[in-house]
Design an enzyme around this catalytic site. Structure first.
Site, PDB file in Angstrom:
ATOM      1  N   GLU A  56     -20.222 -60.105 -65.198  1.00 19.62           N
ATOM      2  CA  GLU A  56     -20.280 -61.559 -65.094  1.00 19.62           C
ATOM      3  C   GLU A  56     -20.836 -62.178 -66.375  1.00 19.62           C
ATOM      4  OE1 GLU A  56     -21.450 -59.962 -60.930  1.00 19.62           O
ATOM      5  OE2 GLU A  56     -21.456 -59.275 -63.019  1.00 19.62           O
ATOM      6  N   LEU A 304     -17.254 -20.729 -55.600  1.00 23.52           N
ATOM      7  CA  LEU A 304     -17.952 -22.008 -55.458  1.00 23.52           C
ATOM      8  C   LEU A 304     -17.041 -23.071 -54.858  1.00 23.52           C
ATOM      9  CD1 LEU A 304     -20.352 -23.845 -55.765  1.00 23.52           C
ATOM     10  CD2 LEU A 304     -19.787 -24.129 -58.189  1.00 23.52           C
TER      11      LEU A 304
END
Length: 378
Positions: A56, A304
């Site tokens: 902004e 994993l």
């Protein structure tokens, strides 16, 4: 509230602008803002690196330089609710109020407890017309990492895989370089650049000694690196610790004495609980969330990857598939199912060619449904 076709076009522009900051803003979200006077865009911008101006403020700065007399009565389109609190920077809601903005439309409310509707409420209390929900689905996709960390207290987890057509990521002897071509490997560098952290397991460190940094691309910041190492076996000279790149976190179940040598200006070791002799993956993801990581890219072996899938901690898989067959070799994910009903179902989001290979972007169907439901409030 109904939105016009012009409103939709302006929010689409804000989302496009926001995407330009995707690799810059962590731990903040990559917000985009567009300011319009009548039907003319007078300012736009995306959030800068943490501590820098938010979207902004960037849009207001441009608008004040380009059309200073047109800010009063203008409309601001913002991809995420303007902040209402003092953090590294002052509240953006205050800046919009001070500029004389008449209308603020956001795609999403901010689930951060420090904001959580307070930004929109402050704007409304100052007579500004507010609305949210415009292009919300697209904004949730853009901000998925930040939303995940705020709502689930863990990052959005993407697993990267490179495999043959028969699903092999390496030969039986472990050789894996290279299955895919140079174009696919460059695309992986782009994935790393967008991630807050790149995660692997100690098995991959011992077998391949990867650097896990961004190379061949100019980047403003390197992703941090994470090694899951239940017993503290990462070698002192491992490239993930010694090569140039982001800060490295070694997450381990070993004791402080065994982990002391990992502490340096470029790395640290964190002791986490074990579960059945292996690192508690939920605790690891909670730690990464606490570090402010919104998106984590996993580059690891089948052990994993399989464990993360079984733990329900994978949100997305990006698979680079080479047009080749390797026969006997190592698979993409090691886990065991006792019933076909338990298989991990995937939803294909995108399929495209990258050089001679194909890239598939896939979502874990059930976790993605749960995530969509959890973030719908935003």
């Amino acid at each position: 509230m109904s939105f016009s076709a012009f409103d939709q076009a302006m929010m689409a522009k804000a989302l496009q602008v926001a995407a330009q900051g995707a690799a810059l803003t962590s731990p903040n979200p990559c917000v985009g803002a567009v300011i319009v006077a009548g039907e003319d865009i007078i300012g736009y911008g995306h959030s800068q690196a943490a501590g820098g101006a938010h979207a902004e403020i960037m849009a207001l700065k441009m608008a004040k330089a380009k059309a200073p007399g047109q800010l009063v009565g203008a409309t601001a389109y913002v991809t995420l609710e303007p902040c209402s609190h003092f953090g590294r920077t002052p509240p953006c809601a205050n800046a919009l109020i001070g500029a004389g903005i008449d209308r603020v439309i956001t795609a999403l409310r901010d689930p951060n407890p420090l904001v959580a509707g307070q930004g929109l409420a402050r704007l409304a209390n100052h007579g500004i017309e507010v609305a949210h929900g415009l292009l919300a689905e697209q904004a949730r996709e853009l901000h998925k990492g930040f939303l995940s960390r705020m709502i689930r207290q863990r990052p959005w987890v993407t697993v990267k895989l490179a495999a043959s057509l028969d699903g092999r990521i390496a030969l039986e002897n472990g050789q894996s370089q290279w299955i895919t071509g140079a174009e696919a490997r460059l695309d992986v560098q782009r994935l790393r650049a967008q991630a807050c952290a790149v995660l692997t397991g100690v098995g991959t460190v011992l077998a391949d000694d990867p650097q896990l940094n961004v190379r061949e691309l100019a980047v403003s910041r390197q992703p941090q690196r994470v090694v899951l190492d239940s017993r503290g076996r990462t070698p002192h000279a491992a490239k993930v610790l010694t090569s140039s790149g982001g800060y490295t976190h070694v997450l381990s179940g070993a004791g402080p004495a065994e982990l002391q040598h990992f502490h340096s200006e470029q790395s640290c070791a964190v002791q986490l609980p074990l579960c059945d002799g292996e690192l508690d993956l939920h605790a690891a993801m909670a730690y990464l969330g606490q570090q402010g990581f919104n998106q984590v890219l996993v580059e690891a072996g089948g052990t994993l990857v399989g464990a993360l899938l079984q733990a329900g901690l994978v949100d997305e898989i990006i698979l680079y598939q080479a047009m080749t067959l390797l026969g006997k070799g190592r698979g993409m994910a090691d886990f065991t199912l006792s019933d076909l009903a338990d298989q991990h179902r995937l939803t294909l989001l995108e399929q495209r060619r990258v050089g001679a290979d194909q890239r598939l972007t896939l979502r874990l169907t059930q976790p993605h449904i749960a995530f969509a439901q959890a973030t719908a409030v935003a």
